[in-house]
Scaffold this motif. Sequence first.
Motif, PDB file in Angstrom:
ATOM      1  N   ASP A 103      -4.063  -5.816   1.294  1.00 34.22           N
ATOM      2  CA  ASP A 103      -4.441  -4.596   2.001  1.00 34.22           C
ATOM      3  C   ASP A 103      -5.559  -4.877   2.995  1.00 34.22           C
ATOM      4  O   ASP A 103      -6.742  -4.951   2.611  1.00 34.22           O
ATOM      5  N   THR A 120       1.225   5.567   8.867  1.00 32.16           N
ATOM      6  CA  THR A 120       2.001   6.523   8.095  1.00 32.16           C
ATOM      7  C   THR A 120       3.137   5.751   7.451  1.00 32.16           C
ATOM      8  O   THR A 120       4.026   5.249   8.142  1.00 32.16           O
ATOM      9  N   ARG A 121       3.106   5.597   6.140  1.00 33.13           N
ATOM     10  CA  ARG A 121       4.126   4.813   5.438  1.00 33.13           C
ATOM     11  C   ARG A 121       5.471   5.521   5.486  1.00 33.13           C
ATOM     12  O   ARG A 121       5.548   6.741   5.305  1.00 33.13           O
ATOM     13  N   ASP A 122       6.527   4.748   5.700  1.00 30.43           N
ATOM     14  CA  ASP A 122       7.846   5.364   5.813  1.00 30.43           C
ATOM     15  C   ASP A 122       8.475   5.707   4.466  1.00 30.43           C
ATOM     16  O   ASP A 122       9.458   6.442   4.409  1.00 30.43           O
ATOM     17  N   ASP A 123       7.897   5.199   3.350  1.00 28.42           N
ATOM     18  CA  ASP A 123       8.485   5.491   2.048  1.00 28.42           C
ATOM     19  C   ASP A 123       7.914   6.757   1.415  1.00 28.42           C
ATOM     20  O   ASP A 123       8.636   7.529   0.775  1.00 28.42           O
ATOM     21  N   PRO A 130      -2.579  -0.499   6.277  1.00 30.65           N
ATOM     22  CA  PRO A 130      -1.363  -1.202   6.719  1.00 30.65           C
ATOM     23  C   PRO A 130      -1.159  -2.527   5.992  1.00 30.65           C
ATOM     24  O   PRO A 130      -1.267  -3.603   6.577  1.00 30.65           O
ATOM     25  N   GLY A 132       0.943  -4.687   2.446  1.00 30.56           N
ATOM     26  CA  GLY A 132       2.253  -4.888   1.841  1.00 30.56           C
ATOM     27  C   GLY A 132       2.224  -6.003   0.827  1.00 30.56           C
ATOM     28  O   GLY A 132       1.159  -6.513   0.463  1.00 30.56           O
ATOM     29  N   GLU A 147       1.055  -8.736   7.494  1.00 28.07           N
ATOM     30  CA  GLU A 147       1.383  -7.327   7.320  1.00 28.07           C
ATOM     31  C   GLU A 147       0.751  -6.478   8.423  1.00 28.07           C
ATOM     32  O   GLU A 147       1.389  -5.558   8.955  1.00 28.07           O
ATOM     33  N   GLU A 151       3.051  -4.319  11.067  1.00 35.33           N
ATOM     34  CA  GLU A 151       3.045  -2.860  10.981  1.00 35.33           C
ATOM     35  C   GLU A 151       2.286  -2.172  12.099  1.00 35.33           C
ATOM     36  O   GLU A 151       2.533  -0.992  12.377  1.00 35.33           O
ATOM     37  N   ASP A 200       7.402  -1.091   8.496  1.00 34.45           N
ATOM     38  CA  ASP A 200       7.391  -0.020   7.498  1.00 34.45           C
ATOM     39  C   ASP A 200       6.510   1.163   7.898  1.00 34.45           C
ATOM     40  O   ASP A 200       6.297   2.070   7.098  1.00 34.45           O
ATOM     41  N   ALA A 201       5.993   1.166   9.114  1.00 37.36           N
ATOM     42  CA  ALA A 201       5.078   2.213   9.558  1.00 37.36           C
ATOM     43  C   ALA A 201       5.761   3.163  10.540  1.00 37.36           C
ATOM     44  O   ALA A 201       6.432   2.726  11.479  1.00 37.36           O
ATOM     45  N   TYR A 227      -3.064   8.569   1.308  1.00 39.03           N
ATOM     46  CA  TYR A 227      -2.461   7.976   0.120  1.00 39.03           C
ATOM     47  C   TYR A 227      -3.539   7.789  -0.939  1.00 39.03           C
ATOM     48  O   TYR A 227      -4.501   7.056  -0.742  1.00 39.03           O
TER      49      TYR A 227
END
Length: 244
Positions: A103, A120-123, A130, A132, A147, A151, A200-201, A227
């Motif tokens: 992280d 903004t995480r897509d999951d 940002p 992973g 990462e 991202e 993923d962002a 989050y």
Amino acid sequence: MSQQNREIITIPASLRDWSVSWPEYAPQDVTPAELLPQALASDVPSWAEGAATPTAVTDWDQRRANALVPYDLDGRGWPLNPAGRTGACGRNLGKWGENQAADPIVIAGTGQARRILLITRDDIHREAIPGGMVDAGETAPQALTRELLEETGVDLRHHQPVILGRDLVDDWRNSDHAWVASTSALYVLPATVTATAADDALDATWYPACSMNALETAVVAAGRTLYAAHRPLITRALAYLDQQ
């Protein structure tokens, strides 16, 4: 199984520790369809190991020796989440046991002008650091910059970060036998740089970060949500800077 579809089981603090007997404990299986034994027998996702159960894992000694947070195995040889019972069993992560993440906390400027870079995480559609998962054969420092670059497009491969901690993360995918532990690192820049969301962002944003309250206020004002699992990591980074 998505976060939205997962039933949240509250574990009383007095029963969380594995040493406490709880014969009635009945955790929810959170294994998604693609990680069930029948699915793994025909196709193993690129992000996951092929072991249908922890019994099929052959390198527990090495995994435990390399763990960021020490953990034990139960009588069956299954890994036990060092945070204790979670209310979930099965695996909703790439590996059984500890899944290492990285992280990178990127903060620019000083004082009232201080800003933090979040995606903004897509999951889960939350504002997050940002980061992973650490890839096989990759070190945490390599994962931190990879990462970030993937991202946000921000390249800090030649910057020296401050390692703030190696900790368990309260990730929504955690279970009794598979969980996330992260290396969090602080990157300090003199000013903000261009950040463009990718991978993923869904978005990449520089938020006010003169304090945790200012950050949370700005995130809410943008109609978004921070989050929760990353709040303590960001809090620690801001506290570190305030002490400098």
